[in-house]
Design a protein around this motif. Structure first.
Motif, PDB file in Angstrom:
ATOM      1  N   UNK A 183       0.845  -1.205   0.000  1.00  0.00           N
ATOM      2  CA  UNK A 183       0.000   0.000   0.000  1.00  0.00           C
ATOM      3  C   UNK A 183       0.877   1.251   0.000  1.00  0.00           C
ATOM      4  N   UNK A 184       1.893   1.250   0.859  1.00  0.00           N
ATOM      5  CA  UNK A 184       2.778   2.414   0.966  1.00  0.00           C
ATOM      6  C   UNK A 184       3.610   2.621  -0.301  1.00  0.00           C
ATOM      7  N   UNK A 185       3.873   1.515  -1.000  1.00  0.00           N
ATOM      8  CA  UNK A 185       4.662   1.601  -2.235  1.00  0.00           C
ATOM      9  C   UNK A 185       3.792   1.912  -3.448  1.00  0.00           C
ATOM     10  N   UNK A 186       2.479   1.995  -3.249  1.00  0.00           N
ATOM     11  CA  UNK A 186       1.586   2.259  -4.366  1.00  0.00           C
ATOM     12  C   UNK A 186       1.319   1.050  -5.235  1.00  0.00           C
ATOM     13  N   UNK A 187       1.464  -0.128  -4.650  1.00  0.00           N
ATOM     14  CA  UNK A 187       1.240  -1.403  -5.347  1.00  0.00           C
ATOM     15  C   UNK A 187       1.937  -1.438  -6.707  1.00  0.00           C
ATOM     16  N   UNK A 188       3.255  -1.563  -6.697  1.00  0.00           N
ATOM     17  CA  UNK A 188       4.006  -1.618  -7.961  1.00  0.00           C
ATOM     18  C   UNK A 188       3.575  -2.776  -8.859  1.00  0.00           C
ATOM     19  N   UNK A 189       3.045  -3.857  -8.253  1.00  0.00           N
ATOM     20  CA  UNK A 189       2.660  -5.030  -9.050  1.00  0.00           C
ATOM     21  C   UNK A 189       1.439  -4.769  -9.926  1.00  0.00           C
ATOM     22  N   UNK A 190       0.784  -3.616  -9.717  1.00  0.00           N
ATOM     23  CA  UNK A 190      -0.372  -3.263 -10.547  1.00  0.00           C
ATOM     24  C   UNK A 190       0.045  -2.689 -11.904  1.00  0.00           C
ATOM     25  N   UNK A 191       1.341  -2.535 -12.116  1.00  0.00           N
ATOM     26  CA  UNK A 191       1.824  -1.904 -13.343  1.00  0.00           C
ATOM     27  C   UNK A 191       2.114  -2.904 -14.460  1.00  0.00           C
ATOM     28  N   UNK A 192       1.907  -4.189 -14.201  1.00  0.00           N
ATOM     29  CA  UNK A 192       2.171  -5.204 -15.220  1.00  0.00           C
ATOM     30  C   UNK A 192       1.210  -6.376 -15.028  1.00  0.00           C
ATOM     31  N   UNK A 193       1.079  -7.190 -16.077  1.00  0.00           N
ATOM     32  CA  UNK A 193       0.255  -8.389 -15.982  1.00  0.00           C
ATOM     33  C   UNK A 193       0.995  -9.426 -15.130  1.00  0.00           C
ATOM     34  N   UNK A 194       0.255 -10.145 -14.304  1.00  0.00           N
ATOM     35  CA  UNK A 194       0.870 -11.159 -13.442  1.00  0.00           C
ATOM     36  C   UNK A 194       0.273 -12.533 -13.713  1.00  0.00           C
ATOM     37  N   UNK A 195       1.144 -13.519 -13.781  1.00  0.00           N
ATOM     38  CA  UNK A 195       0.750 -14.927 -13.737  1.00  0.00           C
ATOM     39  C   UNK A 195       1.234 -15.458 -12.397  1.00  0.00           C
ATOM     40  N   UNK A 210      -4.949  -8.669  -7.309  1.00  0.00           N
ATOM     41  CA  UNK A 210      -5.438  -9.761  -8.160  1.00  0.00           C
ATOM     42  C   UNK A 210      -4.610  -9.873  -9.445  1.00  0.00           C
ATOM     43  N   UNK A 211      -4.032 -11.035  -9.708  1.00  0.00           N
ATOM     44  CA  UNK A 211      -3.279 -11.231 -10.952  1.00  0.00           C
ATOM     45  C   UNK A 211      -4.228 -11.441 -12.128  1.00  0.00           C
ATOM     46  N   UNK A 212      -3.708 -11.279 -13.322  1.00  0.00           N
ATOM     47  CA  UNK A 212      -4.521 -11.551 -14.503  1.00  0.00           C
ATOM     48  C   UNK A 212      -4.819 -13.047 -14.602  1.00  0.00           C
ATOM     49  N   UNK A 213      -3.781 -13.862 -14.378  1.00  0.00           N
ATOM     50  CA  UNK A 213      -3.918 -15.315 -14.460  1.00  0.00           C
ATOM     51  C   UNK A 213      -3.373 -15.968 -13.195  1.00  0.00           C
ATOM     52  N   UNK A 214      -4.022 -17.042 -12.770  1.00  0.00           N
ATOM     53  CA  UNK A 214      -3.510 -17.872 -11.679  1.00  0.00           C
ATOM     54  C   UNK A 214      -3.417 -19.308 -12.186  1.00  0.00           C
ATOM     55  N   UNK A 215      -2.292 -19.954 -11.916  1.00  0.00           N
ATOM     56  CA  UNK A 215      -2.105 -21.346 -12.343  1.00  0.00           C
ATOM     57  C   UNK A 215      -1.956 -22.224 -11.107  1.00  0.00           C
ATOM     58  N   UNK A 216      -2.750 -23.284 -11.063  1.00  0.00           N
ATOM     59  CA  UNK A 216      -2.636 -24.288 -10.006  1.00  0.00           C
ATOM     60  C   UNK A 216      -1.970 -25.516 -10.611  1.00  0.00           C
TER      61      UNK A 216
END
Length: 422
Positions: free
Chosen positions: A30-42, A155-161
């Motif tokens: 939260x304090x970092x501004x959620x850097x992971x929101x800047x790219x697609x995640x698997x 929330x990532x774009x894709x999740x793999x189990x």
């Protein structure tokens, strides 16, 4: 400060079982501004197959022109291997610079020792990928799902189990259903979820229920992908694959081990989704990925006459899959093993499995002072086994005792094969 000084200052404790860790990490993000929101995640979770699946998906995206970050653990040679950009590990300078950038953004009262070293790697990875402007990040969970540091992401774009089985039972639960439930906690709203084939009914039901509960977009069972093995030898597989966007297309898959077929089916399901959603992947990039991807520590042949194989199988499920592949590839050859386990694994069952197919076994103590099972303790479970000071000495012993057609397998833990890789 130098990279070595920074690592030395980090908290080396394993905090994965503590219930408040993910909330703390989310507060930091939260304090970092959620850097992971800047790219697609698997986001990838599972008992076995995370590394192979993640590497294949990452290479598929790279071969399609994307800029890809990949987070995976454990490392084999250098801890920085856990953070890869275009398959190149983060530099010491970038690691320290990213850490300093993070600390400058956090509240003054924050103590760096509040995070374990693994948690620091996760936070640094997420910020580094944002700074480097990756378009995709492949993020593999470390342990479990619910309490894993990677579960702090949005929330990532894709999740793999990947394949779910028994492992880390003291932390995740002693049934596959409990473990599946723990891992399913990473499923988030609006995420498309892929599930590897050949799961138990319990795992399937847990994933179906969680997708509904979390309002994820959909659950794609990759069992629909048809993979016909036309030929298998020491160069890999010749395959014929059919899926939504492939019609009996022939491929060469440059990996060993029948267990990789499950991972491949999952990757093909992801390929179909990427094609369907216009992400620019094509048949040529898929073919290039399957023919060029190699993964250290997964049925990795490092020597011939005798054959020496490294494999990081570290639980009963992966052990059974390794043995099945060895029997298929080497039906008449004499199999020998160098084994080193961690004491928090189900080493009794693994030892029994190896002892049933080979009487020539060398046992070693893995290079992990806190978690290693001693070779003397393991020897008591494997009658007739020899003890070696370490895996390297054990390998020298077995090579001297072997003929050119024998097969020596070093396995049991990443920490065991790391000694040979080094």
């Amino acid at each position: 400060m130098s990279y070595q000084e920074l690592i030395h200052q980090m908290n080396q404790s394993m905090l994965a079982a503590e219930s408040d860790r993910v909330a703390l990490l989310r507060h930091i993000l939260d304090q970092l501004g959620h850097p992971e929101s800047k790219y697609h995640i698997v986001h990838i979770v599972g008992t076995n197959g995370k590394g192979s699946t993640g590497t294949l998906v990452g290479n598929l995206l790279m071969n399609s022109g994307e800029k890809v970050g990949h987070f995976a653990s454990p490392a084999i040679h250098d801890d920085r291997e856990q953070i890869l950009l275009q398959n190149q590990m983060i530099s010491e300078t970038n690691f320290v610079t990213t850490y300093e950038k993070i600390m400058a953004k956090l509240t003054v009262e924050f103590d760096m020792s509040s995070l374990s070293i693994f948690e620091w790697f996760v936070i640094i990875m997420l910020q580094y990928f944002a700074d480097q402007e990756v378009t995709w990040a492949i993020i593999e969970a470390g342990l479990g799902g619910k309490l894993d540091a990677t579960n702090a992401i949005n929330a990532p774009l894709l999740t793999i189990i990947t394949h779910v089985d028994l492992d880390h039972t003291a932390i995740l639960g002693n049934t596959i259903k409990m473990i599946a439930y723990n891992k399913s906690d990473v499923i988030k709203q609006n995420t498309t979820v892929f599930m590897a084939p050949n799961q138990t009914d319990d795992t399937k039901q847990v994933m179906v229920n969680r997708v509904i509960e979390r309002n994820a977009k959909e659950l794609i069972d990759s069992s629909y992908v048809s993979v016909k093995i036309q030929r298998e030898n020491l160069t890999g597989f010749d395959l014929q694959i059919s899926s939504h966007y492939l019609d009996n297309v022939e491929f060469h898959f440059d990996m060993l081990g029948e267990f990789q077929i499950d991972n491949l089916q999952t990757v093909i399901a992801v390929y179909d989704w990427l094609v369907q959603n216009n992400f620019g992947v094509g048949l040529q990039s898929l073919k290039e990925t399957l023919t060029t991807t190699k993964i250290e520590g997964r049925m990795q042949v490092i020597h011939h006459q005798p054959t020496v194989i490294l494999d990081a199988a570290h639980n009963p499920d992966s052990t059974k899959r390794l043995i099945s592949s060895l029997k298929h590839l080497y039906p008449t050859e004499n199999l020998k093993f160098i084994l080193g386990f961690l004491q928090d694994k189900n080493y009794l069952e693994m030892a029994k499995l190896y002892h049933t197919i080979s009487k020539e076994i060398v046992v070693v103590t893995p290079n992990n002072s806190k978690r290693a099972l001693s070779a003397s303790r393991l020897q008591k479970e494997i009658p007739g086994s020899q003890i070696a000071v370490n895996a390297q000495i054990g390998l020298e012993m077995l090579i001297k005792q072997s003929g050119p057609n024998d097969v020596i397998v070093v396995t049991g833990s990443f920490y065991t094969i790391k000694e040979i890789e080094a």
